[in-house]
Design an enzyme around this catalytic site. Structure first.
Site, PDB file in Angstrom:
ATOM      1  N   ARG C  60      -5.244   1.775 -14.382  1.00  0.00           N
ATOM      2  CA  ARG C  60      -4.238   2.728 -14.837  1.00  0.00           C
ATOM      3  C   ARG C  60      -2.817   2.164 -14.674  1.00  0.00           C
ATOM      4  NH1 ARG C  60      -4.673   8.070 -15.112  1.00  0.00           N
ATOM      5  NH2 ARG C  60      -6.743   7.882 -14.183  1.00  0.00           N
ATOM      6  N   LYS C  90      -9.953 -19.584  -1.804  1.00  0.00           N
ATOM      7  CA  LYS C  90      -9.763 -20.940  -1.309  1.00  0.00           C
ATOM      8  C   LYS C  90      -8.779 -21.032  -0.159  1.00  0.00           C
ATOM      9  CE  LYS C  90     -10.878 -23.026  -5.770  1.00  0.00           C
ATOM     10  NZ  LYS C  90     -10.297 -23.570  -6.979  1.00  0.00           N
ATOM     11  N   ARG C 111       0.149  -6.064  -7.265  1.00  0.00           N
ATOM     12  CA  ARG C 111      -0.533  -5.076  -6.439  1.00  0.00           C
ATOM     13  C   ARG C 111      -1.347  -5.830  -5.395  1.00  0.00           C
ATOM     14  NH1 ARG C 111      -1.793   0.254  -7.799  1.00  0.00           N
ATOM     15  NH2 ARG C 111      -3.107   1.269  -6.256  1.00  0.00           N
ATOM     16  N   HIS C 139       4.302   2.459  -3.092  1.00  0.00           N
ATOM     17  CA  HIS C 139       3.990   2.431  -4.522  1.00  0.00           C
ATOM     18  C   HIS C 139       5.226   3.019  -5.214  1.00  0.00           C
ATOM     19  CE1 HIS C 139       1.937   2.253  -8.174  1.00  0.00           C
ATOM     20  NE2 HIS C 139       1.073   3.223  -8.052  1.00  0.00           N
TER      21      HIS C 139
END
Lengths: 314, 314, 314
Positions: C60, C90, C111, C139
Site C-alpha cells: 500500500r 550477505k 521502509r 511513519h
C-alpha cells in the site's frame, strides 16, 4: 570509431572483448558520465524496453541496469524472481521463455544460476542479451566496470600493478578481471589469498600464455606498497560448507585497514566489488584512495554505454 | 465503429463479447501491430497509470500487460505478490483493497486465485478492471488472443475446423476459447484428450445449444489432417494429486510431433497457450505452421487494444 | 513562502515539522490535487529517479509513493524485498547499501524493520531520504496525510476535538498524529481504547507539556457525539502473542457502526489508516462522513508534495 566496426550483439563473457572494443566502450561510458536530466542524451533510448529476467535475486545488479536504462529514457519490465516464470515451476525451457520475452521487449538482461545460460539465451534470441551473471560462470559487466574504474582512477591499464586479494578461487569478479587485464601490456598481478581459496591454475596458465607477469604473496603490506590497485574481495561463507573453522580463519587473514592505507602509494586506489563485510574497515572509507563506491557508480556508466551500443550501435 | 456503441467498461469473462465487439477489438489490435517507437501511437496512453494487482504470480501474463502499457507510453505500478497486500496477511477485503488502489491508478489488471474475484472488483471500482485470470474461472484476454491468432493465421473464424487437444477438463484456455468460437458460423470442433481429462458436459451442451458441431476423437492424426487449427495444451500435473500414474499416462498420450505436422494441411497451424513441456516436440518449432510464439506475441497486441479501448474508448 | 526558508532535506519523523512547515506542505498538496494528465505539472519531476528500498513489504505505502512519483513524471526503481539486498543475506551494512543506491537514484524512500534506520540512512546519504516507516518507530508521511485530511475535511486543525480509538499502545499512526496535533491550538483529544492497549504515558505527558487537553473515556458513543474526528484503528493481533483471548476481547470492544454514525455531528468525519478488518462496519462506507478512502487518496497528494519539495525545493 569507424562505422559499424564494433557491432556489439550480445554481452556474454569478459573474454569476448578485444582491447580496441574495450577502449571504445570506455569512451562511450565517459560520455555517459555527462548525461544530465532533460538533455537530449537523457532521451537516447526513449521508446525502448529492457526486460530484466533474473532467475536469482541480485538487487544491486538489477537496480544498476534499471537505473542505466531509465537514465537514458528507456523503460523496464522487471522480473525479480524468474524461477517462478514457468521454467522451474512448470518445466518450460529457457529457450521457450526467451522466445516469449523477446516478443515483449527490445533487450534482455539475464541473471541465471547455471553457467552457460546466457549463451544459450543469446543463441535463441533475435534481440540482444546481456549476461548479468550466470552462476559460477561469468559476470562480464562487473569485469568491464572494474577495468573502467582502473582506467578512470589510475589513468591507464597498460603497465599497472594490481593486487588481487581475498577469495581468488571462487570469486567470479577477480577471475573475469584477470581475463581483461591480460589484454593490456606490462601488467603485473599479485595474488594475495588464504591457502584454501588460492587462484586456480587455469587463470595462472592463461596469464602466463598471454605474457602477463604474476606472483603469489602472503605479505599484503608489501604488495600494497608496490601496487597501483588493491582489489579486495569478500570471502564467501557459502563456499565453505560445514567447515566454518576454515571460513573464520580465511576471513580474518587479509584485512584492508588504516595500516594498509598507510603504506599505499599516493596515487593508488583500493577497489571492492561490494558488498563488503569487514574485509575493508569502515574507518578508511573517507580516504580519497578508497574507490569502491565510485566503482559501484561506474557500473551505471558502463551499463548505460552497453545499452546504448547494443540498441543503437556506434 | 459508430460513436460509443461498444463502450467497453471492464474485461471480466470471454462470454461478455458479442461477435461485433470481437471484430472491433481485433481491428484495433491490427492497428496496434503497427505502433512503432517514437510515433504518435506510442504515446497514446501517456500520463495513464496501470496497476497490476496479482494475487498469484504469473510473470508471463504480467509482462505481457506491462509491455502493452509501456508500448503505448503508459506507466505501471507493479504488485507481483498482492497476497501480502493486506488481504491475506491482515484480513482486508478485496473491495477495500480495490478502493485504495483505484486512488493510485487509472486501470487495474488483476489476477486472483478465486473464481469471481474480478467481477467483485469491477462492481466496486470506478475505474476499469481487466481480469488476468481468476482461479479456475476465466482468463478472457487469453481467449481473445487465441481467437485473434486464428483470424490472423487462417484469415477467418467462420467455417473453421479446430482440434482442441490435451487437458480439456481443467484447461481454462480451451474452455474459454470454445465459448468464443460459438459466436461464429459453421465452426467444427474436435476434442482429443486422455479419458481422465475429457471436455465437460457444460461446454458440450453450450456448443450444441449454439448450433456448433463437435465430436470427440481418439485419433489425433485423423483430426490433424482435417483441421485448420490444432490447439494443443499442457496436461497439468497439479490436477492429478497423488495419482502420478494417471498423470504420466495422460501426459504422453497425444504429442504433437513431426508425424502430426506431416499430415497437417499446408495452411493449417498449431497453437499452444504456453508454457509447454514436451506435448509439442521442439523439432517442429521451425515449421512455419508452428504458430505458438506468434500467438504469444499477439497477446501483446490484444492487450494494447484493450488498454486503449478501456482508457480512451473507440 | 519566502525563498528557501523551509529547505526540506529529509523526511524522518513527524516531530521534525513545525506548524509553518506543515501549512506550507499542505498548500503544495492542494496544488497537487489539481495536477492533471498531460499538463505541465504532470512533468515536474521528469528525469528524476526515486528508489523504493523496502526492507519489509508494504504494498500500500509503496504503491502510493510510486504513484506519486509517476503522476509527476518521475521514474521509479523498485525493491520490494530489500532484505535480500545483501544486508541481511550477505551482511552488508545499511550505510553501504545506501551509498550504493544513492549512486543510482535521486531520492530514496525507505521502509525498514528497525527503529532509527531512516535517520542512519539520512546521515549517510547525500540525496534526500523519506522514511516510509521504520519498525515500531516513525511513519511520518502517514501522520502528515492524517493531519492534511483533517484540515481538508473539517477546514482547520486549531480548536478541533479528536477521538483516537482502538490500539493506542502500539498503533504507530495515532502516536505520530498526536505529535502533530500538539502543534495546533485548543485541540482536545479523547482516548478510547481497550485496557490492554491504552495510550502510553510518554504521549500523554508530551501533550500535557504542550498544553493540549486530553482525557480517557470508555464511552465511544459519548465521544463520537462530541468530536469533529473519530480516528479508528485496527487492533493488531500480532501484538498479543499467545494471548488470543485478550486479542478477541480487545478487538470487539469499540466498533464504529451505524449507531456511532447516528450520534456523529453532521460535519464530523470518521478516519482510519487502513487496512481495516471489522472495526468499522462496511454498511457505513456510503455515508459521506466516512472519510477513510479519501484519506488514503490524500496520501498520494502529500507524497507528491514531499517529492516535489525535496527534489525541487519551494
Amino acid at each position: 570509431m569507424v562505422g559499424n566496426k564494433f557491432q556489439l550483439e550480445d554481452v556474454i563473457e569478459a573474454q569476448q572483448f578485444d582491447r580496441e572494443t574495450l577502449n571504445a566502450i570506455f569512451e562511450v561510458a565517459r560520455e555517459m558520465e555527462l548525461v544530465e536530466k532533460n538533455t537530449p542524451g537523457s532521451q537516447l533510448l526513449k521508446g525502448y524496453l529492457m526486460a530484466t529476467l533474473f532467475y536469482e535475486p541480485s538487487t544491486r545488479t538489477r537496480l544498476s541496469f534499471e537505473s542505466a536504462m531509465k537514465r537514458l529514457g528507456g523503460e523496464v519490465l522487471t522480473t525479480e524472481n524468474a524461477r517462478e516464470f514457468s521454467s522451474a515451476a512448470k518445466g518450460e525451457t529457457l529457450e521457450d521463455t526467451i522466445r516469449t520475452v523477446e516478443g515483449y521487449s527490445d533487450i534482455i538482461v539475464m541473471r541465471h544460476f547455471e553457467s552457460g545460460a546466457a549463451r544459450r539465451a543469446a543463441t535463441t534470441a533475435s534481440i540482444p542479451i546481456i549476461n548479468a551473471g550466470d552462476g559460477p560462470g561469468q559476470h562480464p559487466t562487473q569485469a568491464l566496470l572494474d577495468a573502467y574504474t582502473i582506467e578512470r582512477e589510475i589513468g591507464k591499464l597498460d603497465g599497472i600493478k594490481v593486487g588481487l586479494v581475498g577469495d581468488l578461487a571462487y570469486g567470479r569478479t577477480v577471475r573475469s578481471l584477470a581475463h581483461l587485464l591480460a589484454k593490456y601490456h606490462d601488467v603485473k598481478i599479485y595474488f594475495v589469498s588464504p591457502d584454501v581459496v588460492r587462484m586456480k591454475n587455469d587463470i595462472k596458465d592463461y596469464l602466463t600464455s598471454m605474457g602477463i607477469e604474476w606472483e603469489e604473496s602472503a605479505d599484503l603490506m608489501d604488495v600494497a606498497s608496490k601496487c597501483d590497485v588493491i582489489y579486495q574481495t569478500r570471502i564467501q561463507r557459502e563456499r565453505f560448507g560445514e567447515r566454518i573453522d576454515l571460513y573464520e580463519e580465511a576471513r580474518g587473514k587479509y584485512i584492508v585497514n588504516q595500516d594498509v592505507f598507510n603504506v599505499l602509494q599516493k596515487h593508488a586506489v583500493v577497489m571492492h566489488p561490494l558488498p563488503r563485510l569487514d574485509e575493508i574497515t569502515v574507518d578508511v572509507d573517507k580516504d580519497p584512495r578508497a574507490a569502491y563506491f565510485r566503482q559501484a557508480k561506474n557500473g551505471l556508466y558502463i551499463r548505460m554505454a552497453l545499452l546504448k551500443l547494443l540498441l543503437l550501435g556506434w
